[in-house]
Motif scaffolding. Structure first.
Motif, PDB file in Angstrom:
ATOM      1  N   VAL A 109      40.586  38.804  31.019  1.00 52.07           N
ATOM      2  CA  VAL A 109      39.618  37.689  30.295  1.00 52.07           C
ATOM      3  C   VAL A 109      38.607  38.435  29.571  1.00 52.07           C
ATOM      4  O   VAL A 109      38.486  39.686  29.876  1.00 52.07           O
ATOM      5  CB  VAL A 109      38.962  36.824  31.606  1.00 52.07           C
ATOM      6  CG1 VAL A 109      40.124  35.741  32.332  1.00 52.07           C
ATOM      7  CG2 VAL A 109      38.262  37.704  32.648  1.00 52.07           C
ATOM      8  N   ALA A 110      38.328  37.700  28.625  1.00 59.46           N
ATOM      9  CA  ALA A 110      37.208  38.550  27.544  1.00 59.46           C
ATOM     10  C   ALA A 110      35.901  37.682  27.289  1.00 59.46           C
ATOM     11  O   ALA A 110      35.769  36.494  27.619  1.00 59.46           O
ATOM     12  CB  ALA A 110      38.035  38.575  26.245  1.00 59.46           C
ATOM     13  N   ARG A 111      34.893  38.397  27.218  1.00 57.79           N
ATOM     14  CA  ARG A 111      33.449  38.111  26.902  1.00 57.79           C
ATOM     15  C   ARG A 111      33.284  38.089  25.391  1.00 57.79           C
ATOM     16  O   ARG A 111      33.532  39.020  24.727  1.00 57.79           O
ATOM     17  CB  ARG A 111      32.685  38.538  27.907  1.00 57.79           C
ATOM     18  CG  ARG A 111      31.053  38.025  27.813  1.00 57.79           C
ATOM     19  CD  ARG A 111      30.078  38.650  28.790  1.00 57.79           C
ATOM     20  NE  ARG A 111      30.129  40.064  28.559  1.00 57.79           N
ATOM     21  CZ  ARG A 111      28.992  40.758  27.854  1.00 57.79           C
ATOM     22  NH1 ARG A 111      28.211  39.888  26.883  1.00 57.79           N
ATOM     23  NH2 ARG A 111      28.897  41.891  27.581  1.00 57.79           N
ATOM     24  N   MET A 112      33.012  37.080  24.842  1.00 53.34           N
ATOM     25  CA  MET A 112      32.491  36.798  23.507  1.00 53.34           C
ATOM     26  C   MET A 112      31.389  37.613  23.216  1.00 53.34           C
ATOM     27  O   MET A 112      30.357  37.447  23.942  1.00 53.34           O
ATOM     28  CB  MET A 112      32.678  35.407  23.068  1.00 53.34           C
ATOM     29  CG  MET A 112      33.727  34.575  23.207  1.00 53.34           C
ATOM     30  SD  MET A 112      35.269  34.903  22.238  1.00 53.34           S
ATOM     31  CE  MET A 112      34.595  34.172  20.785  1.00 53.34           C
ATOM     32  N   GLY A 120      28.556  35.414  24.606  1.00 51.09           N
ATOM     33  CA  GLY A 120      28.462  35.621  26.170  1.00 51.09           C
ATOM     34  C   GLY A 120      29.556  34.665  26.846  1.00 51.09           C
ATOM     35  O   GLY A 120      29.742  34.994  28.183  1.00 51.09           O
ATOM     36  N   ARG A 121      30.388  33.764  26.319  1.00 51.88           N
ATOM     37  CA  ARG A 121      31.337  33.303  27.175  1.00 51.88           C
ATOM     38  C   ARG A 121      32.639  33.917  27.363  1.00 51.88           C
ATOM     39  O   ARG A 121      33.195  34.677  26.590  1.00 51.88           O
ATOM     40  CB  ARG A 121      31.706  31.719  25.958  1.00 51.88           C
ATOM     41  CG  ARG A 121      32.756  30.931  26.930  1.00 51.88           C
ATOM     42  CD  ARG A 121      32.692  29.658  26.167  1.00 51.88           C
ATOM     43  NE  ARG A 121      33.941  30.027  25.241  1.00 51.88           N
ATOM     44  CZ  ARG A 121      34.184  29.031  24.115  1.00 51.88           C
ATOM     45  NH1 ARG A 121      33.763  27.795  24.256  1.00 51.88           N
ATOM     46  NH2 ARG A 121      35.194  29.320  23.045  1.00 51.88           N
ATOM     47  N   TRP A 122      32.865  33.580  28.692  1.00 54.21           N
ATOM     48  CA  TRP A 122      34.114  34.398  29.112  1.00 54.21           C
ATOM     49  C   TRP A 122      35.370  33.263  28.975  1.00 54.21           C
ATOM     50  O   TRP A 122      35.232  32.008  29.272  1.00 54.21           O
ATOM     51  CB  TRP A 122      34.360  34.640  30.651  1.00 54.21           C
ATOM     52  CG  TRP A 122      33.328  35.748  31.202  1.00 54.21           C
ATOM     53  CD1 TRP A 122      32.060  35.416  31.452  1.00 54.21           C
ATOM     54  CD2 TRP A 122      33.718  37.037  31.050  1.00 54.21           C
ATOM     55  NE1 TRP A 122      31.497  36.697  31.688  1.00 54.21           N
ATOM     56  CE2 TRP A 122      32.617  37.803  31.475  1.00 54.21           C
ATOM     57  CE3 TRP A 122      35.057  37.852  30.692  1.00 54.21           C
ATOM     58  CZ2 TRP A 122      32.652  39.286  31.597  1.00 54.21           C
ATOM     59  CZ3 TRP A 122      34.716  39.088  30.868  1.00 54.21           C
ATOM     60  CH2 TRP A 122      33.677  39.850  31.316  1.00 54.21           C
ATOM     61  N   GLN A 123      36.448  33.828  28.324  1.00 48.43           N
ATOM     62  CA  GLN A 123      37.692  32.982  28.103  1.00 48.43           C
ATOM     63  C   GLN A 123      38.839  33.802  28.145  1.00 48.43           C
ATOM     64  O   GLN A 123      38.946  35.091  28.102  1.00 48.43           O
ATOM     65  CB  GLN A 123      37.525  32.256  26.665  1.00 48.43           C
ATOM     66  CG  GLN A 123      37.161  33.335  25.523  1.00 48.43           C
ATOM     67  CD  GLN A 123      37.034  32.641  24.207  1.00 48.43           C
ATOM     68  OE1 GLN A 123      35.943  31.647  24.055  1.00 48.43           O
ATOM     69  NE2 GLN A 123      37.481  32.905  23.044  1.00 48.43           N
ATOM     70  N   LEU A 124      39.991  33.213  27.583  1.00 50.38           N
ATOM     71  CA  LEU A 124      41.143  33.962  27.412  1.00 50.38           C
ATOM     72  C   LEU A 124      41.249  34.763  25.743  1.00 50.38           C
ATOM     73  O   LEU A 124      40.787  34.056  25.108  1.00 50.38           O
ATOM     74  CB  LEU A 124      42.426  33.089  27.782  1.00 50.38           C
ATOM     75  CG  LEU A 124      42.528  32.565  29.087  1.00 50.38           C
ATOM     76  CD1 LEU A 124      43.891  31.847  29.264  1.00 50.38           C
ATOM     77  CD2 LEU A 124      42.838  34.028  30.017  1.00 50.38           C
ATOM     78  N   PRO A 125      42.009  35.607  25.463  1.00 48.43           N
ATOM     79  CA  PRO A 125      42.262  35.870  24.043  1.00 48.43           C
ATOM     80  C   PRO A 125      42.801  34.827  23.280  1.00 48.43           C
ATOM     81  O   PRO A 125      43.735  34.285  23.820  1.00 48.43           O
ATOM     82  CB  PRO A 125      43.087  37.044  24.151  1.00 48.43           C
ATOM     83  CG  PRO A 125      42.814  37.637  25.468  1.00 48.43           C
ATOM     84  CD  PRO A 125      42.629  36.660  26.493  1.00 48.43           C
ATOM     85  N   TYR A 233      38.664  25.937  30.543  1.00 49.54           N
ATOM     86  CA  TYR A 233      40.218  26.009  30.847  1.00 49.54           C
ATOM     87  C   TYR A 233      40.386  27.239  31.729  1.00 49.54           C
ATOM     88  O   TYR A 233      41.501  27.655  32.327  1.00 49.54           O
ATOM     89  CB  TYR A 233      40.899  25.868  29.622  1.00 49.54           C
ATOM     90  CG  TYR A 233      40.646  27.046  28.733  1.00 49.54           C
ATOM     91  CD1 TYR A 233      41.304  28.464  29.006  1.00 49.54           C
ATOM     92  CD2 TYR A 233      39.943  26.883  27.509  1.00 49.54           C
ATOM     93  CE1 TYR A 233      40.923  29.473  28.035  1.00 49.54           C
ATOM     94  CE2 TYR A 233      39.550  27.996  26.493  1.00 49.54           C
ATOM     95  CZ  TYR A 233      40.087  29.254  27.134  1.00 49.54           C
ATOM     96  OH  TYR A 233      39.953  30.463  26.164  1.00 49.54           O
ATOM     97  N   VAL A 234      39.616  28.114  31.768  1.00 46.12           N
ATOM     98  CA  VAL A 234      39.952  29.688  32.318  1.00 46.12           C
ATOM     99  C   VAL A 234      40.332  29.425  33.898  1.00 46.12           C
ATOM    100  O   VAL A 234      41.168  29.958  34.230  1.00 46.12           O
ATOM    101  CB  VAL A 234      38.757  30.487  32.013  1.00 46.12           C
ATOM    102  CG1 VAL A 234      39.267  31.916  32.659  1.00 46.12           C
ATOM    103  CG2 VAL A 234      38.618  30.658  30.648  1.00 46.12           C
ATOM    104  N   GLU A 235      39.419  28.763  34.590  1.00 42.09           N
ATOM    105  CA  GLU A 235      39.436  28.773  35.958  1.00 42.09           C
ATOM    106  C   GLU A 235      40.877  28.217  36.359  1.00 42.09           C
ATOM    107  O   GLU A 235      41.798  28.789  37.294  1.00 42.09           O
ATOM    108  CB  GLU A 235      38.458  28.103  36.727  1.00 42.09           C
ATOM    109  CG  GLU A 235      38.406  28.391  38.243  1.00 42.09           C
ATOM    110  CD  GLU A 235      39.320  27.280  38.947  1.00 42.09           C
ATOM    111  OE1 GLU A 235      39.472  27.601  40.255  1.00 42.09           O
ATOM    112  OE2 GLU A 235      39.634  26.423  38.375  1.00 42.09           O
TER     113      GLU A 235
END
Length: 250
Positions: A109-112, A120-125, A233-235
């Motif tokens: 998972v990646a932080r923008m 600062g948002r965590w998401q998938l690449p 959608y990440v969780e």
């Protein structure tokens, strides 16, 4: 198969796509002016926003148990300023992302970074789908190619489009539609090194990397420990992958 998370985010099993080009809705001059004003206000608050070409989802429906029909329309990011306008009628966005696993069953998972539209948002690449160029088609091959490009640009993982498997589709906030691809597993150390190399190259060129950092999570519980906002959608996707690992069905 369709599931809905407690947050209202829908998760679909999908193995095939059928895409047809449509048209963006025509806006009356008055609504265009309000949209443009909303866009200018958003850019003033976040200069990282830019009005590049993207694809919106004009229609989504099932044709067969595992085939998703998508009608798409070429717009620009300015179109989504209609979300800030009551009754603006913005089309849902369409994006691709990737589950990049480690060889021990965790997920990247990646932080923008600060220089993005979602600092600062965590998401998938991943990223927004772009319209085809030079008369090309927007089809399954093109979408997997865009997902492969996002992995290469953001994480440094070079993978051929045909090595990615369409794994899920999501529909969440603003009815935005995401297409998630499963990449081949790699060791954590290799992924960390590849990401560090991509970030270093961006900084050497005088640019801030799109991703500030990456993390490896094995469960929704570990994901919840990452401070900051999370894409909706990440969780559900991390949960689905973790359950698949337990079943050894990935």
């Amino acid at each position: 198969m369709t599931g809905t998370s407690p947050s209202g985010m829908e998760l679909f099993d999908v193995h095939r796509l059928r895409l047809v080009e449509g048209e963006a809705p025509m806006l009356p001059a008055e609504l265009e002016a309000v949209r443009d004003q909303a866009w200018e206000t958003a850019v003033a608050a976040n200069p990282a926003l830019f009005d590049g070409p993207v694809v919106a989802c004009a229609e989504l429906q099932w044709e067969e148990p595992d085939t998703l029909f998508l009608r798409w329309a070429a717009v620009t990011y300015r179109h989504y300023a209609l979300r800030r306008v009551p009754g603006g009628g913005a089309l849902p966005s369409l994006f691709v992302n990737a589950i990049q696993p480690t060889d021990d069953g965790r997920v990247v998972v990646a932080r923008m970074s600060r220089a993005t539209a979602a600092p600062g948002r965590w998401q998938l690449p991943g990223g927004s789908v772009e319209p085809p160029r030079d008369g090309g088609a927007l089809d399954e091959e093109a979408l997997s190619g865009q997902a492969a490009r996002e992995l290469a640009e953001e994480v440094g993982v070079e993978v051929k489009p045909d090595e990615l498997r369409l794994w899920a589709a999501t529909r969440g906030g603003n009815f935005s539609v995401g297409l998630t691809y499963l990449a081949p597993a790699l060791p954590e150390a290799e992924l960390s090194n590849r990401f560090a190399a991509v970030a270093a190259a961006e900084r050497a060129a005088g640019h801030e990397p799109e991703l500030a950092e990456i993390a490896f999570v094995a469960s929704p519980h570990e994901l919840a420990g990452l401070t900051g906002p999370h894409a909706d959608y990440v969780e559900p996707l991390v949960r689905r992958y973790a359950e698949a690992v337990l079943r050894r069905g990935v």
